[in-house]
Design a protein around this motif. Structure first.
Motif, PDB file in Angstrom:
ATOM      1  N   ARG A 149     -14.831   6.456  -4.081  1.00  0.00           N
ATOM      2  CA  ARG A 149     -14.216   5.163  -3.781  1.00  0.00           C
ATOM      3  C   ARG A 149     -12.817   5.278  -3.196  1.00  0.00           C
ATOM      4  O   ARG A 149     -12.237   4.291  -2.782  1.00  0.00           O
ATOM      5  CB  ARG A 149     -14.159   4.320  -5.062  1.00  0.00           C
ATOM      6  CG  ARG A 149     -15.531   3.831  -5.502  1.00  0.00           C
ATOM      7  CD  ARG A 149     -15.431   2.893  -6.680  1.00  0.00           C
ATOM      8  NE  ARG A 149     -14.889   3.551  -7.868  1.00  0.00           N
ATOM      9  CZ  ARG A 149     -14.803   2.975  -9.073  1.00  0.00           C
ATOM     10  NH1 ARG A 149     -15.203   1.724  -9.220  1.00  0.00           N
ATOM     11  NH2 ARG A 149     -14.320   3.625 -10.108  1.00  0.00           N
ATOM     12  N   GLY A 150     -12.272   6.448  -3.216  1.00  0.00           N
ATOM     13  CA  GLY A 150     -10.916   6.607  -2.708  1.00  0.00           C
ATOM     14  C   GLY A 150      -9.888   6.138  -3.728  1.00  0.00           C
ATOM     15  O   GLY A 150     -10.100   6.243  -4.944  1.00  0.00           O
ATOM     16  N   PHE A 151      -8.781   5.588  -3.226  1.00  0.00           N
ATOM     17  CA  PHE A 151      -7.693   5.154  -4.113  1.00  0.00           C
ATOM     18  C   PHE A 151      -7.977   3.766  -4.677  1.00  0.00           C
ATOM     19  O   PHE A 151      -8.431   2.873  -3.967  1.00  0.00           O
ATOM     20  CB  PHE A 151      -6.360   5.119  -3.358  1.00  0.00           C
ATOM     21  CG  PHE A 151      -5.842   6.482  -3.007  1.00  0.00           C
ATOM     22  CD1 PHE A 151      -5.202   7.270  -3.955  1.00  0.00           C
ATOM     23  CD2 PHE A 151      -6.004   6.990  -1.718  1.00  0.00           C
ATOM     24  CE1 PHE A 151      -4.727   8.534  -3.641  1.00  0.00           C
ATOM     25  CE2 PHE A 151      -5.542   8.252  -1.394  1.00  0.00           C
ATOM     26  CZ  PHE A 151      -4.903   9.028  -2.354  1.00  0.00           C
ATOM     27  N   GLN A 152      -7.680   3.646  -5.957  1.00  0.00           N
ATOM     28  CA  GLN A 152      -7.714   2.334  -6.593  1.00  0.00           C
ATOM     29  C   GLN A 152      -6.448   2.173  -7.422  1.00  0.00           C
ATOM     30  O   GLN A 152      -5.983   3.114  -8.059  1.00  0.00           O
ATOM     31  CB  GLN A 152      -8.932   2.197  -7.506  1.00  0.00           C
ATOM     32  CG  GLN A 152     -10.241   1.996  -6.739  1.00  0.00           C
ATOM     33  CD  GLN A 152     -11.306   1.380  -7.623  1.00  0.00           C
ATOM     34  OE1 GLN A 152     -11.447   1.780  -8.776  1.00  0.00           O
ATOM     35  NE2 GLN A 152     -12.024   0.412  -7.095  1.00  0.00           N
ATOM     36  N   VAL A 153      -5.930   0.958  -7.405  1.00  0.00           N
ATOM     37  CA  VAL A 153      -4.739   0.639  -8.188  1.00  0.00           C
ATOM     38  C   VAL A 153      -5.166  -0.323  -9.292  1.00  0.00           C
ATOM     39  O   VAL A 153      -5.710  -1.394  -9.017  1.00  0.00           O
ATOM     40  CB  VAL A 153      -3.643  -0.004  -7.309  1.00  0.00           C
ATOM     41  CG1 VAL A 153      -2.406  -0.324  -8.143  1.00  0.00           C
ATOM     42  CG2 VAL A 153      -3.282   0.919  -6.149  1.00  0.00           C
ATOM     43  N   SER A 170      -2.135   4.097   4.203  1.00  0.00           N
ATOM     44  CA  SER A 170      -1.452   2.903   4.689  1.00  0.00           C
ATOM     45  C   SER A 170      -1.847   1.691   3.846  1.00  0.00           C
ATOM     46  O   SER A 170      -0.991   0.883   3.461  1.00  0.00           O
ATOM     47  CB  SER A 170      -1.831   2.676   6.164  1.00  0.00           C
ATOM     48  OG  SER A 170      -1.387   1.422   6.601  1.00  0.00           O
ATOM     49  N   ARG A 171      -3.133   1.596   3.554  1.00  0.00           N
ATOM     50  CA  ARG A 171      -3.600   0.485   2.710  1.00  0.00           C
ATOM     51  C   ARG A 171      -3.031   0.617   1.294  1.00  0.00           C
ATOM     52  O   ARG A 171      -2.604  -0.363   0.691  1.00  0.00           O
ATOM     53  CB  ARG A 171      -5.135   0.484   2.677  1.00  0.00           C
ATOM     54  CG  ARG A 171      -5.741  -0.560   1.766  1.00  0.00           C
ATOM     55  CD  ARG A 171      -5.633  -1.948   2.341  1.00  0.00           C
ATOM     56  NE  ARG A 171      -6.076  -2.936   1.375  1.00  0.00           N
ATOM     57  CZ  ARG A 171      -5.397  -4.035   1.076  1.00  0.00           C
ATOM     58  NH1 ARG A 171      -4.261  -4.305   1.686  1.00  0.00           N
ATOM     59  NH2 ARG A 171      -5.854  -4.886   0.202  1.00  0.00           N
ATOM     60  N   LEU A 172      -3.029   1.840   0.780  1.00  0.00           N
ATOM     61  CA  LEU A 172      -2.452   2.066  -0.550  1.00  0.00           C
ATOM     62  C   LEU A 172      -0.979   1.639  -0.565  1.00  0.00           C
ATOM     63  O   LEU A 172      -0.521   0.987  -1.510  1.00  0.00           O
ATOM     64  CB  LEU A 172      -2.577   3.541  -0.931  1.00  0.00           C
ATOM     65  CG  LEU A 172      -1.912   3.947  -2.248  1.00  0.00           C
ATOM     66  CD1 LEU A 172      -2.536   3.224  -3.435  1.00  0.00           C
ATOM     67  CD2 LEU A 172      -1.989   5.469  -2.447  1.00  0.00           C
ATOM     68  N   ALA A 195      -0.783  10.258  -3.415  1.00  0.00           N
ATOM     69  CA  ALA A 195      -0.244   9.009  -3.971  1.00  0.00           C
ATOM     70  C   ALA A 195       1.233   9.183  -4.318  1.00  0.00           C
ATOM     71  O   ALA A 195       2.052   8.281  -4.086  1.00  0.00           O
ATOM     72  CB  ALA A 195      -1.049   8.598  -5.204  1.00  0.00           C
ATOM     73  N   GLY A 196       1.574  10.342  -4.873  1.00  0.00           N
ATOM     74  CA  GLY A 196       2.984  10.613  -5.178  1.00  0.00           C
ATOM     75  C   GLY A 196       3.846  10.599  -3.935  1.00  0.00           C
ATOM     76  O   GLY A 196       4.968  10.084  -3.945  1.00  0.00           O
ATOM     77  N   LYS A 197       3.305  11.130  -2.837  1.00  0.00           N
ATOM     78  CA  LYS A 197       4.076  11.128  -1.583  1.00  0.00           C
ATOM     79  C   LYS A 197       4.263   9.700  -1.056  1.00  0.00           C
ATOM     80  O   LYS A 197       5.318   9.355  -0.529  1.00  0.00           O
ATOM     81  CB  LYS A 197       3.368  11.996  -0.532  1.00  0.00           C
ATOM     82  CG  LYS A 197       3.496  13.482  -0.826  1.00  0.00           C
ATOM     83  CD  LYS A 197       2.838  14.316   0.261  1.00  0.00           C
ATOM     84  CE  LYS A 197       3.015  15.798  -0.064  1.00  0.00           C
ATOM     85  NZ  LYS A 197       2.275  16.654   0.876  1.00  0.00           N
ATOM     86  N   VAL A 198       3.234   8.883  -1.202  1.00  0.00           N
ATOM     87  CA  VAL A 198       3.360   7.485  -0.766  1.00  0.00           C
ATOM     88  C   VAL A 198       4.421   6.769  -1.598  1.00  0.00           C
ATOM     89  O   VAL A 198       5.250   6.016  -1.069  1.00  0.00           O
ATOM     90  CB  VAL A 198       1.998   6.755  -0.868  1.00  0.00           C
ATOM     91  CG1 VAL A 198       2.171   5.249  -0.683  1.00  0.00           C
ATOM     92  CG2 VAL A 198       1.032   7.300   0.172  1.00  0.00           C
ATOM     93  N   ALA A 210      -8.148   0.799  -2.048  1.00  0.00           N
ATOM     94  CA  ALA A 210      -7.538   1.182  -0.770  1.00  0.00           C
ATOM     95  C   ALA A 210      -8.419   2.136   0.017  1.00  0.00           C
ATOM     96  O   ALA A 210      -8.076   2.498   1.139  1.00  0.00           O
ATOM     97  CB  ALA A 210      -6.181   1.835  -1.015  1.00  0.00           C
ATOM     98  N   GLY A 211      -9.555   2.550  -0.564  1.00  0.00           N
ATOM     99  CA  GLY A 211     -10.340   3.580   0.108  1.00  0.00           C
ATOM    100  C   GLY A 211      -9.510   4.840   0.271  1.00  0.00           C
ATOM    101  O   GLY A 211      -8.677   5.163  -0.579  1.00  0.00           O
TER     102      GLY A 211
END
Lengths: 89, 281
Positions: free
Chosen positions: B58-62, B77-79, B27-30, B72-73
């Motif tokens: 669940r993967g990434f959630q914001v 890219s979705r994140l 996430a930091g890299k994104v 974002a799962g």
């Protein structure tokens, strides 16, 4: 309809660009573009003339377009009324 | 340079701020990939904090501190798309200084060029191509024009191509460049320095406005637009109108009067550079 007197409503803000106009209705957040012909009709709708008067003035000013002025004026005014830019008295 | 300090990164733009928090290295890299050119050090408090969490199920959630959760799962890219969409929304939400216009912006020969348009109008595709041709990229999405004067502040981010635009631009990139992009079902994110290696943020006044009008199999053509038609187009792209006195209508009209505006009809890139050169003749 010809005897009715169109008048600009006060709901719109106006920006002038030479012979064209932009109208903005803040409450509806709607912008309307007026080409030179529509802008001319809009400017003439100051509450002092009937639609028949408008048509007569335009036919006198543009005699070569007499066959279409009446239809154009009615169509334009109807559109302004639908948009709330004119009221008919 | 990694601007993410610890697990937190502030995004400051046009006097507004949003804070991003994360606990996952990816996430930091994104965040660094997306927001490398967005200031981090303005003192204003953030309007909202977006907390990026990750769990194996669940993967990434914001999670937004003002409400809202976006999943974002496992897709980076979705994140990235969620972060771009939500941060821009939050940065503009309370913006009362300047006109925020949904527009791409480039600079050529010292002149600012705006390409306004709604999502899907082809701004990013055209902007990517122009940047590859040496026009100086500023943004493909949003500018704030600071008044008086109208100097632009661009929200500089990677170029975001929709899936339909990827085959148009992808062949123009090297394999090395493509390795540095972020690809997914949402499209392709291209770091803008791959298009303009000498990127510099430029606070210029927009002198030229191009309204993109893609039509299949049409030869490129520039058609001058009147001030009124320009104002009408710009009002449709004015995203912080509700925050401004008179909804910024008079200021948009001034911008329309001061710039030279053209509808750019084109069906491809062939002959486009020659047509655009006429802007400077």
């Amino acid at each position: 309809m010809e005897t009715q007197i169109p008048r600009q409503t006060s709901d719109f803000e106006l920006q002038e660009f030479e012979d064209e106009l932009l109208l903005y209705h803040p409450a509806k957040t709607a912008t309307f573009y007026l080409n030179p012909q529509a802008a001319l009709i809009w400017r003439m709708c100051d509450g002092s003339r009937s639609i028949a008067d408008l048509i007569a003035l335009l036919e006198e000013a543009y005699p070569d377009q007499q066959d279409r002025i009446r239809g154009d004026v009615f169509q334009t005014i109807r559109q302004f009324v639908r948009q709330g830019a004119l009221s008919l008295g | 340079m990694d601007k993410t300090v610890g697990l937190s990164r502030r995004l400051c733009f046009a006097g507004q701020a949003v804070e991003l928090r994360h606990r996952h290295p990816a996430a930091g890299k994104v965040i660094d990939f997306l927001f490398a050119d967005i200031a981090a050090d303005d003192p204003q408090p953030p309007r909202v904090t977006l907390d990026i969490r990750h769990d194996p199920g669940r993967g990434f959630q914001v999670h937004g501190s003002a409400g809202g959760t976006w999943g974002a799962g496992e897709s980076l890219s979705r994140l990235a798309q969620i972060l771009l969409t939500e941060t821009l929304y939050q940065l503009v939400y309370d913006l009362e200084q300047g006109l925020a216009i949904h527009a791409a912006a480039l600079v050529k020969e010292g002149a600012g060029i705006l390409i306004p348009g709604p999502t899907g109008a082809g701004k990013s595709t055209l902007t990517a191509w122009l940047a590859l041709k040496g026009w100086q990229y500023q943004t493909d999405e949003l500018v704030v024009l600071h008044l008086p004067g109208g100097r632009l502040e661009a929200f500089t981010r990677p170029v975001c191509l929709k899936p339909s635009a990827v085959p148009v631009i992808q062949p123009l990139l090297t394999a090395d460049a493509l390795d540095q992009c972020l690809a997914g079902p949402e499209g392709l994110l291209i770091p803008h320095r791959l298009l303009n290696a000498d990127f510099r943020p430029m606070s210029v006044v927009p002198r030229i406005i191009l309204i993109p009008d893609y039509q299949r199999d049409v030869q490129p053509q520039l058609i001058p637009l009147s001030g009124a038609r320009t104002g009408f187009k710009l009002m449709g792209c004015h995203v912080n109108a509700r925050n401004l006195p008179g909804h910024g209508f008079a200021q948009v009209a001034d911008l329309a009067r001061d710039a030279r505006t053209f509808r750019l009809t084109y069906g491809g890139f062939q002959g486009l550079a020659e047509v655009l050169d006429r802007l400077w003749q």
